[in-house]
Design a protein around this motif. Structure first.
Motif, PDB file in Angstrom:
ATOM      1  N   HIS A  46      39.110 -89.460-111.598  1.00 53.95           N
ATOM      2  CA  HIS A  46      38.981 -89.279-113.049  1.00 53.95           C
ATOM      3  C   HIS A  46      37.918 -90.202-113.643  1.00 53.95           C
ATOM      4  O   HIS A  46      37.607 -90.098-114.835  1.00 53.95           O
ATOM      5  N   GLU A  63      41.308 -85.526-107.470  1.00 53.12           N
ATOM      6  CA  GLU A  63      39.970 -86.111-107.456  1.00 53.12           C
ATOM      7  C   GLU A  63      39.891 -87.274-108.441  1.00 53.12           C
ATOM      8  O   GLU A  63      40.830 -87.567-109.180  1.00 53.12           O
ATOM      9  N   GLN A  91      39.051 -85.959-124.904  1.00 52.00           N
ATOM     10  CA  GLN A  91      40.382 -85.464-124.561  1.00 52.00           C
ATOM     11  C   GLN A  91      41.125 -84.984-125.812  1.00 52.00           C
ATOM     12  O   GLN A  91      41.056 -85.596-126.873  1.00 52.00           O
ATOM     13  N   ARG A 116      43.194 -84.291-119.271  1.00 51.30           N
ATOM     14  CA  ARG A 116      42.701 -83.002-118.774  1.00 51.30           C
ATOM     15  C   ARG A 116      41.577 -83.264-117.784  1.00 51.30           C
ATOM     16  O   ARG A 116      40.528 -83.800-118.154  1.00 51.30           O
ATOM     17  N   PRO A 117      41.769 -82.927-116.504  1.00 51.64           N
ATOM     18  CA  PRO A 117      40.708 -83.155-115.515  1.00 51.64           C
ATOM     19  C   PRO A 117      39.402 -82.471-115.913  1.00 51.64           C
ATOM     20  O   PRO A 117      39.396 -81.348-116.430  1.00 51.64           O
ATOM     21  N   GLY A 118      38.301 -83.184-115.698  1.00 56.74           N
ATOM     22  CA  GLY A 118      36.980 -82.627-115.974  1.00 56.74           C
ATOM     23  C   GLY A 118      36.498 -82.795-117.397  1.00 56.74           C
ATOM     24  O   GLY A 118      35.344 -82.492-117.694  1.00 56.74           O
ATOM     25  N   VAL A 119      37.364 -83.290-118.284  1.00 60.83           N
ATOM     26  CA  VAL A 119      36.984 -83.499-119.690  1.00 60.83           C
ATOM     27  C   VAL A 119      36.714 -84.984-119.894  1.00 60.83           C
ATOM     28  O   VAL A 119      37.527 -85.822-119.499  1.00 60.83           O
ATOM     29  N   PHE A 156      46.003 -82.792-109.758  1.00 57.35           N
ATOM     30  CA  PHE A 156      44.567 -83.046-109.563  1.00 57.35           C
ATOM     31  C   PHE A 156      44.386 -84.234-108.629  1.00 57.35           C
ATOM     32  O   PHE A 156      44.937 -85.310-108.863  1.00 57.35           O
ATOM     33  N   ASN A 171      44.241 -92.001-108.182  1.00 53.95           N
ATOM     34  CA  ASN A 171      43.644 -91.721-109.486  1.00 53.95           C
ATOM     35  C   ASN A 171      44.611 -91.847-110.659  1.00 53.95           C
ATOM     36  O   ASN A 171      44.220 -91.691-111.818  1.00 53.95           O
ATOM     37  N   ASP A 200      48.645 -79.639-114.472  1.00 58.09           N
ATOM     38  CA  ASP A 200      47.188 -79.646-114.287  1.00 58.09           C
ATOM     39  C   ASP A 200      46.667 -81.053-114.024  1.00 58.09           C
ATOM     40  O   ASP A 200      45.690 -81.236-113.303  1.00 58.09           O
TER      41      ASP A 200
END
Length: 257
Positions: free
Chosen positions: A191, A189, A172, A164-167, A187, A210, A183
């Motif tokens: 990780h 960007e 996770q 999960r991006p951003g977590v 993404f 990524n 999702d």
């Protein structure tokens, strides 16, 4: 440039889905490649999950891998959504059985000697789950229960489906590690790690800055893929069949009845 830890080498194999011929071929290639590159390195073989279902010989795949067939290499087994599906059914969620059969479980049941025609004709999910339990050896179930959800190798993280991006990595959710798709795939960007994953079929290994997807759809295309990583180097190995693996599909079985 992403790098593995010094003095170590890692191979990861995409979704096997019961394709034992390609798996045996690929393991042989890995063994040869490991010796060629120098067997003094500490070496891992990571199975990214979905060993079972869809293809012709789930039982054979489990039996082969639980005996860790390459001496001197440490095997790491990660759980995919298909292992989760089967274990939930065996643990009493019998209502999942029809969906499991539809999405590849029929081939798995057949490989264990289950009367799949009777299973399809029955409306008693609990009775059919009991039949399934009676055919899958306890040692196979214990093996599947021992699978992990992730493996860190230097700047790389191996999981089944993605993250999960951003977590943060250590926060996770298991559902995401085994089931996530768009999702994660969309993404673009950083990780903080390069994620090596299966779960989503691609024609060729899908190398992004990524993430790297290595599920080349063995049960459908006949091609099973592995990645090798050592230091800043990475390479791919693959095993093919002349014809794509034929899976046991729900519709085909219904047409035969």
């Amino acid at each position: 440039m992403a790098s593995g830890p010094a003095g170590s080498r890692c191979y990861a194999i995409g979704d096997v889905h019961g394709c034992i011929d390609q798996l045996a071929d690929l393991l042989g290639q890995i063994g040869t490649d490991h010796l060629k590159r120098g067997s003094d390195a500490k070496a891992y073989v990571v199975l990214l999950g979905d060993l079972i279902d869809r293809g012709p010989d789930s039982r054979g795949v489990v039996e082969l891998l639980r005996n860790q067939p390459l001496a001197g290499l440490q095997f790491v087994f990660l759980a995919g959504n298909h292992e989760e599906f089967l274990l939930r059914i065996l643990d009493g969620e019998s209502w999942l059985l029809p969906n499991w059969l539809q999405y590849g479980g029929l081939a798995c049941a057949h490989s264990y000697g289950v009367d799949v025609a009777a299973m399809l004709d029955s409306t008693d999910d609990e009775a059919m789950t009991a039949m399934l339990r009676g055919h899958i050896p306890d040692e196979h179930v214990s093996f599947l229960r021992g699978f992990g959800d992730g493996f860190r190798f230097g700047d790389y993280l191996f999981v089944h489906a993605g993250i999960r991006p951003g977590v943060p990595i250590d926060e996770q959710a298991v559902d995401d590690l085994r089931w996530i798709r768009e999702d994660f795939l969309d993404f673009e960007e950083d990780h903080g790690v390069v994620v090596v994953h299966g779960h989503t079929i691609c024609d060729e290994p899908d190398e992004q800055f990524n993430r790297i997807g290595i599920d080349t759809g063995a049960y459908r295309t006949g091609r099973l893929t592995a990645i090798g990583i050592e230091g800043e180097e990475r390479w791919f190995l693959s095993a093919h069949r002349g014809e794509a693996e034929r899976s046991f599909r729900w519709g085909e079985w219904r047409q035969r009845r």
